[in-house]
Design an enzyme around this catalytic site. Sequence first.
Site, PDB file in Angstrom:
ATOM      1  N   GLU A 121       0.839  -1.201   0.000  1.00 18.60           N
ATOM      2  CA  GLU A 121       0.000   0.000   0.000  1.00 18.60           C
ATOM      3  C   GLU A 121       0.876   1.255   0.000  1.00 18.60           C
ATOM      4  O   GLU A 121       0.615   2.224  -0.717  1.00 18.60           O
ATOM      5  CB  GLU A 121      -0.913   0.007   1.238  1.00 18.60           C
ATOM      6  CG  GLU A 121      -1.799  -1.224   1.360  1.00 18.60           C
ATOM      7  CD  GLU A 121      -1.187  -2.289   2.266  1.00 18.60           C
ATOM      8  OE1 GLU A 121      -1.954  -2.958   2.967  1.00 18.60           O
ATOM      9  OE2 GLU A 121       0.061  -2.444   2.256  1.00 18.60           O
ATOM     10  N   CYS A 164       0.290   2.172   7.058  1.00 16.18           N
ATOM     11  CA  CYS A 164      -0.302   2.305   5.722  1.00 16.18           C
ATOM     12  C   CYS A 164      -1.705   2.888   5.798  1.00 16.18           C
ATOM     13  O   CYS A 164      -2.128   3.640   4.913  1.00 16.18           O
ATOM     14  CB  CYS A 164      -0.330   0.948   5.021  1.00 16.18           C
ATOM     15  SG  CYS A 164       1.309   0.349   4.512  1.00 16.18           S
TER      16      CYS A 164
END
Length: 335
Positions: free
Chosen positions: A263, A292
Amino acid sequence: MIIGLSGKNACGKGEVARYLMAKGFEYRSLSDVIREDLKAAGKRITRGALIDRGNALRERFGPSILADRIIVRMRPDRNVVVDSIRHSEEVGAFRRLEGFTLVWVEAREKVRFDRIRSRGRAGDPRTLQEYRAIERREMEEATEFAQQLLRCREQADREIVNNGSFDDLYRRVDRLLLDLSRSYRRPPWDEYFMEIARVVAMRSNCLKRRVASIIVKDKRIISTGYNGTPRGAKNCNEGGCPRCGRLAPSGTDLAECYCSHGEENAITQAAYHGVSLNGSVLYSTCSPCLTCTKMIINAGIREVIYNAEYPLAESALNLLKEAGVEARQFLHPGE
């Protein structure tokens, strides 16, 4: 589509396969696997030798070995016709592939024998009695590893009768293709994008796990990322990350991990190339960690769709909910 062909000798399977090849189908034959094996052993290729060798391969490596060797050569983006399926376990192996249809090709005995005599192939029977003897051998199930044509016929999804002309056969095949095309299942968007994310994950060189994310806007991929060490650093599998190199247990020594998550890389790649993520959707093969998650929220991503759950995901998912970012799990069919 994956169309498997089964039937008695000279029923017309080869002609069906040739017609499908002319329509763009990739050709595979289980008999070719046996021929390759006989050729490697320096053996003469006859119908009897093909039967014996096929039975021997099934007994040595398992009843589905011929299908297994064909399946690894197939590509999921191609229409494929598979000739010479003769065992129920071979059918079972292909059944595990989406889009498989087993077609039994049928023709009367006299029609089949006349075709054999007219083609004049070496090793073919010359009399009706010889032909019947070979056919009985092919149809009988002396052992669990022998050919099982009768069972294949019972398992067939469709049947094509081929007693007439080529044109008649081609019309029947065309009708089959139209029927199958109507039942073709297009993958829904979530499945489509998650499958792409799985392919992206194959680029990862992390020793712990392969994770990837793709970011989508208006059904268009605008960024991708997979986990690994930063640009310019030594790869994880080359010793670039001390934590991964020690194969530390999940959730431990995270402060020593040099790898960026999928991510994180997808978001930073978008920033690197000046692509706005506001209002986009992130697909990830694993649910996001807390770090993230904060990046996802601040980047303006509106929805997160993940496959597997990250071991420490509860606080991250709670934060996404608090920030108004929708998060949901997507599982592939069969998971």
